[in-house]
Design an enzyme around this catalytic site. Sequence first.
Site, PDB file in Angstrom:
ATOM      1  CB  CYS A  57      53.440  26.762  10.114  1.00  0.00           C
ATOM      2  SG  CYS A  57      52.417  27.625  11.315  1.00  0.00           S
ATOM      3  CE1 TYR A 188      45.725  29.040   7.023  1.00  0.00           C
ATOM      4  CE2 TYR A 188      46.566  31.245   7.497  1.00  0.00           C
ATOM      5  CZ  TYR A 188      46.797  29.902   7.238  1.00  0.00           C
ATOM      6  OH  TYR A 188      48.078  29.426   7.187  1.00  0.00           O
TER       7      TYR A 188
END
Length: 350
Positions: A57, A188
């Site tokens: 992450c 994203y």
Amino acid sequence: MSASDDEVLNRTGGKYVEPGGEFTRDQRYIATRVTGDGRDGWPVEPGRYRLAVSRACPWASRLIITRRLLGLEDAISMAVAGPTHDKRSWTFDLDPGGRDPVLGIERLADAYFKRFPGYDRGITVPAIVDVPTGQVVTNDYAQMGLDLITEWTAYHREGAPELYPERLRDEIDEVNALVFADVNNGVYRCGFAGSQEAYEKSYHRLFDRLDWLSERLAGQRYLVGDTITEADVRLFTTLVRFDPVYHGHFKCNRQKLTEMPVLWAYARDLFQTPGFGDTVDFDDIKRHYYEVHRDINPTGVVPLGPDLSNWLTPHGRESLGGRSFGDGTPPPPPPPAERVDPAHTPLRVG
């Protein structure tokens, strides 16, 4: 599920792309803070808290790097979840028996539910967990990073760098806001775009900002000032994932990072700095995105490339001056238990 993925899972039951729509991040995090004066009920106390992360992450990677640069390994321990997860939670499947040895839990969700039964938002990493009670304290990753810098000063190592110097805070905050909106979150918005229009808008916004960053960094070694700051940490975690993941998987494909000379040199400079590259696990990164985002990559096949050996090639950024750690010193090698599996990266840093 990173602090980017799990909000999507919570809304859509496992799907990341919203057809016809533009990706919007849910930024409702647990805002409790661990502070020097304990004003939220959680005082800074060495050994009391555990930082839950996944090396996959980018948001958790910020905390891993910051903790390492500041030398907080002995003050706040680290629980490392595996790179993949299901709809319910990150799991500690890397540990013997699939259970975190300190918290005694198999899933990070257990710490969230211990404090908030029926918690209905994303079970995100990074998160700080109170070891005595087993309760999550916070998952507000942006504030967590700043608090490690400003609230844990009594436990910083000798020679720790000034990552958020007061004289530069306004500029760091301004740069961070732009980088978050257009780059950290921008990749994203490209990857999870549900329409051609939303994708193209996000694509142009991303690369316009990368061009701006290239211009800024063409004449200075670091983003703000002449030393590493928190701004560099935040940008690095996106750049290091760009070619392995974002270029192909998220369709951020105007250019690869290796085809953007200034940013590629800047990223290599940071990667070769102790505390940055020695925290990166390329295998975990690729497995997370390609295995978990099944509506983007239905087969779950993880690509073998790209070739990563070029991360240790000379970058030439020394000619711009600057001192990586200012008046401080590089961190020592990571503790043996926290070293990245050498099978997960062909590189050796430091």
